[in-house]
Scaffold this motif. Structure first.
Motif, PDB file in Angstrom:
ATOM      1  N   TRP A 177       0.808  -1.224   0.000  1.00  0.00           N
ATOM      2  CA  TRP A 177       0.000   0.000   0.000  1.00  0.00           C
ATOM      3  C   TRP A 177       0.841   1.276   0.000  1.00  0.00           C
ATOM      4  O   TRP A 177       0.328   2.365  -0.236  1.00  0.00           O
ATOM      5  CB  TRP A 177      -0.940   0.011   1.210  1.00  0.00           C
ATOM      6  N   MET A 178       2.144   1.159   0.269  1.00  0.00           N
ATOM      7  CA  MET A 178       3.012   2.332   0.342  1.00  0.00           C
ATOM      8  C   MET A 178       4.048   2.291  -0.775  1.00  0.00           C
ATOM      9  O   MET A 178       4.563   1.227  -1.103  1.00  0.00           O
ATOM     10  CB  MET A 178       3.742   2.343   1.704  1.00  0.00           C
ATOM     11  N   SER A 179       4.322   3.441  -1.362  1.00  0.00           N
ATOM     12  CA  SER A 179       5.364   3.522  -2.390  1.00  0.00           C
ATOM     13  C   SER A 179       6.100   4.852  -2.262  1.00  0.00           C
ATOM     14  O   SER A 179       5.643   5.770  -1.589  1.00  0.00           O
ATOM     15  CB  SER A 179       4.763   3.391  -3.792  1.00  0.00           C
ATOM     16  N   SER A 180       7.254   4.940  -2.894  1.00  0.00           N
ATOM     17  CA  SER A 180       8.077   6.161  -2.921  1.00  0.00           C
ATOM     18  C   SER A 180       8.366   6.704  -1.527  1.00  0.00           C
ATOM     19  O   SER A 180       8.390   7.915  -1.319  1.00  0.00           O
ATOM     20  CB  SER A 180       7.420   7.247  -3.776  1.00  0.00           C
ATOM     21  N   ALA A 181       8.570   5.817  -0.567  1.00  0.00           N
ATOM     22  CA  ALA A 181       8.812   6.252   0.809  1.00  0.00           C
ATOM     23  C   ALA A 181      10.266   6.681   0.980  1.00  0.00           C
ATOM     24  O   ALA A 181      11.180   6.004   0.530  1.00  0.00           O
ATOM     25  CB  ALA A 181       8.483   5.130   1.782  1.00  0.00           C
ATOM     26  N   SER A 182      10.459   7.799   1.623  1.00  0.00           N
ATOM     27  CA  SER A 182      11.811   8.288   1.904  1.00  0.00           C
ATOM     28  C   SER A 182      11.838   8.915   3.293  1.00  0.00           C
ATOM     29  O   SER A 182      10.841   9.442   3.772  1.00  0.00           O
ATOM     30  CB  SER A 182      12.272   9.293   0.851  1.00  0.00           C
ATOM     31  N   LEU A 183      12.996   8.832   3.895  1.00  0.00           N
ATOM     32  CA  LEU A 183      13.195   9.329   5.246  1.00  0.00           C
ATOM     33  C   LEU A 183      14.497  10.112   5.269  1.00  0.00           C
ATOM     34  O   LEU A 183      15.499   9.671   4.709  1.00  0.00           O
ATOM     35  CB  LEU A 183      13.276   8.142   6.211  1.00  0.00           C
ATOM     36  N   SER A 184      14.485  11.277   5.886  1.00  0.00           N
ATOM     37  CA  SER A 184      15.720  12.049   6.005  1.00  0.00           C
ATOM     38  C   SER A 184      15.770  12.696   7.384  1.00  0.00           C
ATOM     39  O   SER A 184      14.741  12.999   7.974  1.00  0.00           O
ATOM     40  CB  SER A 184      15.830  13.114   4.909  1.00  0.00           C
ATOM     41  N   SER A 185      16.979  12.869   7.876  1.00  0.00           N
ATOM     42  CA  SER A 185      17.176  13.568   9.144  1.00  0.00           C
ATOM     43  C   SER A 185      18.385  14.471   9.022  1.00  0.00           C
ATOM     44  O   SER A 185      19.262  14.247   8.193  1.00  0.00           O
ATOM     45  CB  SER A 185      17.353  12.569  10.299  1.00  0.00           C
ATOM     46  N   ARG A 186      18.419  15.493   9.837  1.00  0.00           N
ATOM     47  CA  ARG A 186      19.516  16.457   9.762  1.00  0.00           C
ATOM     48  C   ARG A 186      19.837  16.993  11.161  1.00  0.00           C
ATOM     49  O   ARG A 186      18.970  17.051  12.026  1.00  0.00           O
ATOM     50  CB  ARG A 186      19.176  17.574   8.800  1.00  0.00           C
ATOM     51  N   TYR A 187      21.082  17.362  11.310  1.00  0.00           N
ATOM     52  CA  TYR A 187      21.563  17.951  12.551  1.00  0.00           C
ATOM     53  C   TYR A 187      22.643  18.969  12.194  1.00  0.00           C
ATOM     54  O   TYR A 187      23.498  18.705  11.353  1.00  0.00           O
ATOM     55  CB  TYR A 187      22.166  16.872  13.478  1.00  0.00           C
ATOM     56  N   SER A 188      22.599  20.111  12.808  1.00  0.00           N
ATOM     57  CA  SER A 188      23.637  21.111  12.543  1.00  0.00           C
ATOM     58  C   SER A 188      23.957  21.874  13.822  1.00  0.00           C
ATOM     59  O   SER A 188      23.112  22.051  14.690  1.00  0.00           O
ATOM     60  CB  SER A 188      23.199  22.086  11.450  1.00  0.00           C
ATOM     61  N   GLU A 189      25.189  22.304  13.868  1.00  0.00           N
ATOM     62  CA  GLU A 189      25.649  23.119  14.989  1.00  0.00           C
ATOM     63  C   GLU A 189      26.532  24.226  14.426  1.00  0.00           C
ATOM     64  O   GLU A 189      27.452  23.954  13.666  1.00  0.00           O
ATOM     65  CB  GLU A 189      26.424  22.275  15.990  1.00  0.00           C
ATOM     66  N   ARG A 190      26.214  25.451  14.785  1.00  0.00           N
ATOM     67  CA  ARG A 190      26.992  26.607  14.328  1.00  0.00           C
ATOM     68  C   ARG A 190      27.409  27.420  15.544  1.00  0.00           C
ATOM     69  O   ARG A 190      26.610  27.692  16.426  1.00  0.00           O
ATOM     70  CB  ARG A 190      26.165  27.465  13.386  1.00  0.00           C
ATOM     71  N   ILE A 191      28.666  27.806  15.543  1.00  0.00           N
ATOM     72  CA  ILE A 191      29.204  28.616  16.637  1.00  0.00           C
ATOM     73  C   ILE A 191      29.801  29.877  16.047  1.00  0.00           C
ATOM     74  O   ILE A 191      30.592  29.811  15.102  1.00  0.00           O
ATOM     75  CB  ILE A 191      30.282  27.841  17.419  1.00  0.00           C
ATOM     76  N   GLY A 192      29.388  31.009  16.560  1.00  0.00           N
ATOM     77  CA  GLY A 192      29.936  32.291  16.145  1.00  0.00           C
ATOM     78  C   GLY A 192      30.491  33.007  17.355  1.00  0.00           C
ATOM     79  O   GLY A 192      29.895  32.963  18.440  1.00  0.00           O
TER      80      GLY A 192
END
Length: 128
Positions: A68-83
């Motif tokens: 019943w499911m198609s074209s399934a995609s999963l993404s995750s992201r993490y970022s850290e910025r220091i100024g």
């Protein structure tokens, strides 16, 4: 200065497997800015690391919902910025999130997203 990289670790081992679509991307950037205003020197540094993205498609084959499911995609992201402005302040930004996308019964297109951001500023003069 910046460096970008993308890695697909399983594409050579299992090219027909859904794991072959696993992709890991990373960005690194660093900058130094020096200015002088009316005899006062100021030096600022900024660093972005890690800036990480992990994504994978064909999720329906892994969790066996391809009926019943198609074209399934999963993404995750993490970022850290220091100024930082040397001797004055330091700022830290952290962000994390993810997305899930799939088509159900070849008719309904679903997308859900999550994100969380946190920002901190430290005053180095008053130590707050």
């Amino acid at each position: 200065m910046g460096v970008n990289s993308r890695w697909t670790p399983f594409i050579a081992i299992w090219p027909a497997s859904p794991l072959a679509s696993l992709s890991v991307g990373n960005n690194y950037s660093r900058a130094i800015d020096r200015t002088e205003t009316t005899g006062t020197e100021r030096k600022s540094l900024s660093l972005s690391f890690p800036d990480l993205t992990v994504s994978m498609s064909q999720i329906e084959r892994i969790i066996r919902t391809y009926g019943w499911m198609s074209s399934a995609s999963l993404s995750s992201r993490y970022s850290e910025r220091i100024g930082s402005t040397i001797g004055i302040d330091k700022k830290q930004d952290i962000g994390a999130g993810g997305d899930l996308h799939f088509v159900a019964w070849q008719k309904y297109d679903f997308t859900t997203s999550y994100s969380q951001n946190q920002s901190k500023v430290f005053n180095l003069v008053t130590e707050t």
